[in-house]
Design a protein around this motif. Structure first.
Motif, mmCIF file in Angstrom:
data_model
loop_
_atom_site.group_PDB
_atom_site.id
_atom_site.type_symbol
_atom_site.label_atom_id
_atom_site.label_comp_id
_atom_site.label_asym_id
_atom_site.label_seq_id
_atom_site.Cartn_x
_atom_site.Cartn_y
_atom_site.Cartn_z
ATOM 1 N N ARG A 27 17.770 35.421 19.036
ATOM 2 C CA ARG A 27 17.604 36.869 18.897
ATOM 3 C C ARG A 27 18.095 37.579 20.163
ATOM 4 O O ARG A 27 18.810 38.563 20.090
ATOM 5 N N ASN A 42 14.331 32.520 16.647
ATOM 6 C CA ASN A 42 13.567 32.803 15.430
ATOM 7 C C ASN A 42 14.085 31.917 14.302
ATOM 8 O O ASN A 42 15.294 31.746 14.152
ATOM 9 N N PHE A 47 6.873 36.014 12.028
ATOM 10 C CA PHE A 47 7.513 37.225 12.535
ATOM 11 C C PHE A 47 8.043 37.030 13.958
ATOM 12 O O PHE A 47 9.152 37.445 14.289
ATOM 13 N N THR A 130 17.056 39.946 10.374
ATOM 14 C CA THR A 130 16.388 41.027 11.104
ATOM 15 C C THR A 130 14.875 40.941 10.917
ATOM 16 O O THR A 130 14.389 40.314 9.972
ATOM 17 N N ASN A 131 14.152 41.570 11.817
ATOM 18 C CA ASN A 131 12.690 41.586 11.730
ATOM 19 C C ASN A 131 12.219 42.088 10.376
ATOM 20 O O ASN A 131 11.376 41.468 9.731
ATOM 21 N N ASP A 294 3.356 40.278 9.859
ATOM 22 C CA ASP A 294 4.333 41.080 9.124
ATOM 23 C C ASP A 294 3.741 42.438 8.768
ATOM 24 O O ASP A 294 4.400 43.473 8.895
ATOM 25 N N PHE A 297 3.619 44.744 11.634
ATOM 26 C CA PHE A 297 4.949 45.318 11.863
ATOM 27 C C PHE A 297 5.217 46.494 10.921
ATOM 28 O O PHE A 297 5.641 47.563 11.351
#
Length: 476
Positions: A27, A42, A47, A130-131, A294, A297
């Motif tokens: 990342r 990751n 997450f 992506t996150n 998650d 987030f």
RNA sequence: UCCCCGAUAGCUCAAUUGGUAGAGCGAGCGGCUGUUAACCGCUAGGUCCAAGGUUCGAGUCCUUGUCGGGGAGCCA
């Protein structure tokens, strides 16, 4: 010997002291002049990333490690240690860093910074990195797992209804036609011969010579087929893709989406509503419990009220309000609506939003709708003017579940079909279920993506399905 | 399909009444640093969505198209 572990496992404090291998995608990389680099890796297992400490003494430090950038794929062997820095419990002191694949920083589209969802849709093959899309994928997976568990624990049988169907009249919207014919060639023939029929749907095409000897379509619902199994195995559900060829361009519609459709014999409308409420609560509770990072987030970056909203819903009863009462509420509200709120009119989005977002401020189940605005298979009430339909409405997303008690009386069902201009002949097998050992039964459809939208707070349905199909869009 | 808005650097966006194209982030180089959306300095980077039109002159105004966003209808 080092164990191959997930990033999730390596991040746990109880992994400190273990010799492990982690594998994933870079990342970020930050260099320290103190003679080492931080690499965040990751692998989608959770997450968070695992922080790798790569010393300059590593043999490939200058040649490879210092070239690591977002998107590169690595395997790291090393010792898990407690991290002295903030933001993570553990980190890995790398003994070996294997670079599986570099990603040219000049051409790799994903940067360390956030990207707009519109841009990410143009690189749908990379957005899982992506996150946000990792989190959506994990929540979606968790929700699907909960759906199966919910029904399996209650003795519902998972039935696979067909994707290709020959009944062109399921009444749920425009369908995609499926054919093995060479339409381009047939079109040429058709236009050469009969000039008058150009532009007519199916003109010049003889579908009796097609693969199924008749026109065939992608399913818009597994309901009718599921009913045949409910009328034998009692409690069933289907869970699969459905297709609508509607030219819908909204953040709530897809041409290909996943639908959960339970169908249960001996269930009346009350049972149906309880089942829907139970299913939704189960999904929400599980996601909150099993995907806390998650959800945190989503709560921080997407919608600051999702967690609070879901927790509230899990604890409270869904309201049950009849269509007629809802119309009364709307008429007495003093609100100005663009569309009139007369009994017999279908509720518009503005009405649903008023009820769920302004008036009740929570999910509402509306039931007993006027017969004229609902499909033929819904059971007519004794008042003769309403049917046993129910919709679960939630704030923001709107209709998330639509269901009904099915009409089990043969004569009434046939009459309803004719009312709606349908030919009972073509539904002969569906009517047989009423001819032979008919049974009161009920079911509903839950749009998976709408449920995921509600759970995550994501505002566009195209961002909660891996590869969205919408009008003019099937690139990936 | 209808209504409204938008399209400018790799990404996110500025650009006054029509007058020679800007920033932040990202990238490259240098500095600093147990860092963590790191920080500081310098540098490079543009077919202003496409095609027409108006004008001495268009990123800016007009027309059409394409794509995207928001709203509506259809629904899950």
């Amino acid at each position: 010997m080092a164990d191959i572990v997930s990033v999730a496992e390596a991040r746990r404090a109880d992994s400190v002291g273990r010799e492990v291998v982690v594998q994933g995608w870079v990342r970020t990389r930050r260099d320290s002049k103190a003679g080492f680099s931080f690499i965040e890796v990751n692998d989608g297992s959770c997450f968070g990333n695992i922080q790798i400490i790569a010393e300059a003494a590593l043999p490939n430090y200058e040649s490879e490690i210092k070239r690591l950038s977002p998107g590169c794929c690595v395997g790291v062997t090393g010792l898990v240690k407690a991290s002295p820095g903030k933001g993570q419990a553990t980190e890995i002191q790398a003994a070996v860093v294997v670079v599986h694949g570099l990603a040219d920083v000049k051409t790799y589209p994903l940067q360390k910074k956030g990207h707009s969802f519109e841009f990410l849709r143009t690189i749908a093959h990379l957005r899982p990195r992506t996150n946000t899309f990792g989190a959506v994928a994990r929540v979606r997976n968790r929700a699907c797992n909960s759906i199966h568990q919910f029904f399996q624990e209650r003795g519902f049988l998972y039935v696979h209804t067909p994707i290709i169907t020959a009944s062109d009249c399921e009444g749920a919207g425009a369908m995609f036609q499926v054919t093995a014919l060479d339409l381009a060639a047939d079109k040429e023939r058709g236009t050469k011969g009969e000039k008058g029929e150009k532009g007519v749907k199916g003109a010049g095409i003889d579908f009796s010579k097609d693969f199924f000897n008749r026109p065939a379509y992608l399913t818009v619902s597994g309901q009718l087929e599921a009913e045949t199994f409910a009328c034998a195995l009692s409690k069933t559900y289907t869970f699969g893709p459905t297709f609508r060829a509607e030219n819908s361009n909204t953040p709530r519609h897809l041409a290909e989406f996943w639908m959960v459709e339970p169908e249960a014999a001996f269930f009346d409308l009350q049972d149906d509503m309880e089942l829907a409420e139970g299913l939704l609560k189960r999904i929400f509770r599980d996601v909150l419990q099993e995907c806390p990072e998650d959800m945190q987030f989503f709560n921080q970056r997407i919608d600051k009220t999702v967690i609070e909203t879901l927790e509230h819903i899990v604890e409270s009863e869904f309201l049950r309000v009849s269509y007629s009462d809802a119309i009364d509420i709307l008429r007495k509200s003093g609100q100005r609506f663009e569309f009139p709120t007369a009994w017999g009119n279908d509720l518009q989005v503005e009405h649903e939003r008023f009820l769920t977002e302004t008036h009740f401020r929570r999910p509402v189940i509306l039931y007993d709708y006027p017969r004229e605005i609902k499909p033929f298979y819904m059971r007519v009430n004794d008042d003769g003017r309403t049917v046993r339909a129910m919709d679960v409405l939630v704030p923001k997303v709107g209709e998330i579940v639509g269901g009904s008690q099915r009409e089990e009386r043969l004569d009434l069902l046939e009459r309803r079909m004719r009312e709606q201009g349908l030919d009972p002949e073509s539904y002969w097998w569906y009517l047989d279920l009423r001819r032979f050992g008919t049974v009161p039964h009920s079911g509903f459809g839950l749009g998976l993506e709408r449920a995921i939208q509600f759970v995550t707070g994501m505002s566009n349905i195209r961002d909660v399905i891996p590869f969205p199909r919408t009008p003019g869009n099937a690139e990936f």
